[in-house]
Design an enzyme around this catalytic site. Structure first.
Site, PDB file in Angstrom:
ATOM      1  N   THR A 278       0.841  -1.195   0.000  1.00 35.21           N
ATOM      2  CA  THR A 278       0.000   0.000   0.000  1.00 35.21           C
ATOM      3  C   THR A 278       0.875   1.244   0.000  1.00 35.21           C
ATOM      4  OG1 THR A 278      -0.196  -0.162   2.411  1.00 35.21           O
ATOM      5  CG2 THR A 278      -1.987  -1.092   1.088  1.00 35.21           C
TER       6      THR A 278
ATOM      7  N   SER B  39       5.831   3.860   1.039  1.00 38.26           N
ATOM      8  CA  SER B  39       5.607   2.495   0.551  1.00 38.26           C
ATOM      9  C   SER B  39       5.527   1.559   1.751  1.00 38.26           C
ATOM     10  CB  SER B  39       6.761   2.074  -0.373  1.00 38.26           C
ATOM     11  OG  SER B  39       6.710   0.686  -0.638  1.00 38.26           O
ATOM     12  N   GLU B  40       4.468   0.745   1.807  1.00 41.83           N
ATOM     13  CA  GLU B  40       4.270  -0.195   2.920  1.00 41.83           C
ATOM     14  C   GLU B  40       3.981  -1.587   2.358  1.00 41.83           C
ATOM     15  OE1 GLU B  40       4.352   0.235   6.231  1.00 41.83           O
ATOM     16  OE2 GLU B  40       4.249   2.405   6.557  1.00 41.83           O
ATOM     17  N   ALA B  41       5.011  -2.445   2.345  1.00 40.84           N
ATOM     18  CA  ALA B  41       4.802  -3.829   1.910  1.00 40.84           C
ATOM     19  C   ALA B  41       3.883  -4.542   2.897  1.00 40.84           C
ATOM     20  CB  ALA B  41       6.145  -4.544   1.808  1.00 40.84           C
TER      21      ALA B  41
END
Length: 542
Positions: free
Chosen positions: A217, A296-298
């Site tokens: 996300t 950025s959030e894996a």
């Protein structure tokens, strides 16, 4: 059997995308079947192998950590660039990408090593055609090597051991953007953000565990008191394009960052909520600097190789976009900067801007939001409970709480006067890039003074601070006298919005919040009588 799997994954990495890589260019996860993350020494091994003999790469250091580790910055450009002055003279946008701000969130660190070798030794040299790239794969160098199992349970021991979240001084580096106490933060401002002035800042993380249905996300920089155009461009153009391209090229689903609360809302959920707007977060601060930024959030619950794949694809497509559209992005930022300056010149003393904010919905809901489905059940006490299933579903028209409206406003001044006794305030603003001048003679000013009636500090420490708020009110002041040697800030400058947010006494993430004025207020006995806030807000200075 484990040896066979590791050998297969290693062989796959050697031939990924048709390129056979020598061992020294492979990341440690690739060598270990994605069971282990890289140490500082292993990252530097790949970095040095990638830049060796490259006509496009320049390795420099942002600064040193507490333990004396150099924080590497790989500068890549065609033709080669070795200084901020050369970068500015080139007319190209500078794109900064950072991994490992939290050492337990490792996929950014690993993915940047892969992109580094592909750009310098593989088939992605074209990404240097129209831009200058700054890669910082391992920002939190010290804590990276304090490897331990179980630090991030939502990652389910993939990799088995990871480093610590705070740096070696104990600070969360992603809460340090205003107070700038960490050695790493000071180095970042002094040696990267201020001199290189990135057009876009990208910060690579992993979520803490919400079960949405995306492999990664994203969020833009929340502008709050800043100019809206860089946010709009990122939200409306960069992120949708990159999201579509990653799905088409890689089959990986990306979506907007946010948490949801099925226990509170029931299922299906009606809303998602982003994180807060404070510029202590580096990504958000860029909105107040009239620049673009992307968080950025894996997805924590995927395996390391999947998280690396989604982060890699996301950054790759961002760089493809910036390589094509960097000049347009620079123009948007430059107009935002000019608008901020002109607003001060034309409207100082006449308009108000927000200093405290509340989270509100975006104008449009998310038409299709992916999430793991939940099953409704009733426990032995007759209470409703929701159990997550293995199925991913699409929920329609989900409200997206990713906007912020002001709840408290303050008048925009032409500038501020800082008494010379508070040189530490002037120096701190200069660290972050503000232009601060010194009065060469005595002066008088018209403007507003804030009289504080109460100082209240939080009971629980946060990042070593008991966060402060002050009550009080502004009143008009004429012919206020100031001495030669006092500092003044003309707000008609590029960082107008950030300076405003930091110096306004009622700001929810300013210098008052971070205890920069506690000693002053306490020495002046604010618990017994009203105390004048020492920073004067002027509309006219003579």
């Amino acid at each position: 059997m484990k040896k066979v799997i590791v050998l297969f994954l290693l062989t796959f990495s050697l031939y990924v995308q048709g390129q056979q890589w020598p061992t020294e260019l492979l990341t440690h996860p690739e060598k270990t079947g994605f069971r282990e993350t890289s140490t500082y020494k292993q990252v530097m091994g790949v970095v040095n192998a990638a830049i060796k003999d490259s006509p496009y790469a320049h390795l420099t250091s942002m600064g040193q950590s507490k333990e004396g580790k150099e924080i590497p910055v790989v500068v890549m450009a065609n033709p080669k660039v070795t200084s901020p002055e050369e970068a500015k003279a080139s007319g190209k946008p500078v794109i900064y990408v950072q991994g490992n701000i939290h050492s337990g969130e490792v996929e950014g660190k690993e993915s940047l090593q892969i992109l580094l070798r592909e750009i310098l030794k593989g088939d992605k040299t074209n990404l240097l055609d129209n831009q200058i790239l700054l890669f910082v794969p391992i920002y939190n160098t010290d804590s990276n090597d304090r490897l331990e199992q179980g630090r991030r349970p939502s990652q389910e021991d993939s990799p088995i051991k990871v480093g610590m979240r705070p740096n070696s001084q104990g600070w969360d580096l992603n809460r340090d953007g205003i107070k700038a106490e960490a050695l790493e933060t000071k180095a970042l401002f002094q040696n990267v953000i201020v001199p290189w002035d990135p057009t876009l800042f990208v910060d690579l993380h992993t979520t803490n565990g919400v079960w949405h249905g995306y492999s990664l996300t994203w969020a833009p920089s929340y502008h709050t008191a800043g100019e809206k155009a860089p946010f709009d461009y990122t939200w409306d153009k960069i992120l949708p394009t990159v999201t579509d391209n990653v799905l088409e090229e890689d089959g990986i689903h990306l979506g907007p960052y946010g948490y949801f609360y099925e226990r509170r809302e029931g299922w299906p959920i009606k809303s998602i909520y982003t994180y807060n707007h404070h510029p202590r977060y580096l990504v958000n601060q860029f909105g107040l600097r009239n620049r673009m930024a992307i968080l950025s959030e894996a997805f924590a619950h995927e395996r390391l190789y999947q998280r690396m794949a989604s982060t890699y694809a996301f950054v790759r497509e961002i760089l493809e976009y910036t390589n094509e559209n960097g000049q347009e992005m620079m123009a948007v930022n430059q107009k935002a900067e000019a608008d901020a300056i002109n607003l001060v010149k034309e409207q100082a003393g006449k308009i108000q801007k927000g200093v405290r904010f509340e989270m509100v919905p975006m104008p449009d809901p998310i038409e299709k939001y992916r999430a793991y489905n939940y099953l409704k059940t009733v426990n032995e006490n007759g209470q409703e409970r929701y159990l997550r299933s293995r199925e991913i579903v699409e929920l329609e028209n989900v409200t997206n709480y990713s906007a912020f409206n002001p709840t408290v406003k303050a008048t925009l001044p032409r500038g501020y006067v800082i008494p010379q006794e508070m040189a530490h305030i002037a120096e701190h603003l200069q660290l972050l890039g503000a232009k601060v001048d010194t009065l060469s003679k005595n002066a008088r000013a018209n403007g507003e003074v804030f009289t504080a009636t109460k100082l209240e500090k939080g009971q629980r420490p946060f990042e070593g601070h008991n966060m402060a708020t002050i009550d009080g009110e502004f009143s008009s002041a004429s012919n206020k006298r100031f001495k030669k040697g006092d500092f003044y800030i003309d707000l008609a400058q590029p960082l107008a919005n950030l300076i405003f947010y930091m110096l306004e006494p009622q700001s929810d993430d300013g210098l008052v919040t971070w205890n920069f004025f506690d000693t002053y207020f306490e020495e002046n006995k604010i618990d017994e009588k009203p105390v004048e806030y020492p920073i004067f807000k002027y509309f006219e200075l003579n």
